[in-house]
Design a protein around this motif. Structure first.
Motif, mmCIF file in Angstrom:
data_model
loop_
_atom_site.group_PDB
_atom_site.id
_atom_site.type_symbol
_atom_site.label_atom_id
_atom_site.label_comp_id
_atom_site.label_asym_id
_atom_site.label_seq_id
_atom_site.Cartn_x
_atom_site.Cartn_y
_atom_site.Cartn_z
ATOM 1 N N TRP A 84 0.832 -1.207 0.000
ATOM 2 C CA TRP A 84 0.000 0.000 0.000
ATOM 3 C C TRP A 84 0.868 1.260 0.000
ATOM 4 O O TRP A 84 0.599 2.210 -0.737
ATOM 5 N N LEU A 89 -1.791 6.853 -4.734
ATOM 6 C CA LEU A 89 -3.101 7.068 -4.127
ATOM 7 C C LEU A 89 -3.711 8.367 -4.640
ATOM 8 O O LEU A 89 -3.017 9.388 -4.722
ATOM 9 N N ALA A 112 -3.226 9.975 5.157
ATOM 10 C CA ALA A 112 -3.574 8.844 4.282
ATOM 11 C C ALA A 112 -3.455 7.525 5.034
ATOM 12 O O ALA A 112 -4.289 6.624 4.870
ATOM 13 N N ALA A 113 -2.442 7.402 5.872
ATOM 14 C CA ALA A 113 -2.242 6.163 6.628
ATOM 15 C C ALA A 113 -3.383 5.918 7.609
ATOM 16 O O ALA A 113 -3.912 4.801 7.692
ATOM 17 N N ALA A 116 -6.504 4.875 5.735
ATOM 18 C CA ALA A 116 -6.421 3.477 5.300
ATOM 19 C C ALA A 116 -6.624 2.532 6.479
ATOM 20 O O ALA A 116 -7.352 1.538 6.368
ATOM 21 N N ARG A 119 -10.263 2.281 7.301
ATOM 22 C CA ARG A 119 -10.989 1.477 6.300
ATOM 23 C C ARG A 119 -10.721 -0.012 6.518
ATOM 24 O O ARG A 119 -11.630 -0.835 6.432
ATOM 25 N N TRP A 120 -9.474 -0.362 6.769
ATOM 26 C CA TRP A 120 -9.120 -1.778 6.926
ATOM 27 C C TRP A 120 -9.692 -2.373 8.207
ATOM 28 O O TRP A 120 -9.857 -3.585 8.302
#
Length: 122
Positions: A84, A89, A112-113, A116, A119-120
């Motif tokens: 990733w 992105l 961004a991290a 993510a 979301r995960w």
């Protein structure tokens, strides 16, 4: 685990601990590892490697500690995080997190991290 060549294509070159020590010095590597400043990946033959995109000419690129902190509770996803972090992105203007950190855009990379990681976690 998926075919190792798939991971290699997504992550790019890696360094072993010995290679990184040779380039940057044992003290720098020890400090970076102890501080959680590097993403370490364990290979199927039990060797620890580090994605090369985490380094510049002087050593570890600043900002990885903060990016990796977003995934601290997800120890099962190190290879996924590595892929990733090297993927362009949209939120970063088609740059990867690795590119953003190399360009000293730590804040964008950290945002961004955490996005993510949220979301995960769903």
């Amino acid at each position: 685990m998926t075919d190792p060549s798939v991971w290699s294509a997504r992550i790019g070159p890696v360094l072993t601990r010995l290679q990184a020590e040779h380039r940057y010095g044992a003290k720098i590597m020890s400090m970076a590892e102890e501080g959680g400043d590097l993403l370490a990946l364990r290979t199927s033959d039990d060797v620890i490697v580090y994605p090369a995109y985490q380094f510049d000419d002087r050593g570890p690129v600043e900002g990885w500690h903060e990016v990796l902190a977003a995934f601290r509770d997800r120890t099962d996803v190190s290879w996924t995080v590595a892929a990733w972090a090297n993927t362009p992105l949209a939120v970063l203007g088609s740059r990867s997190v690795a590119d953003a950190l190399s360009a000293h855009n730590k804040k964008e990379a950290v945002v961004a991290a955490y996005a993510a990681a949220r979301r995960w976690a769903r």
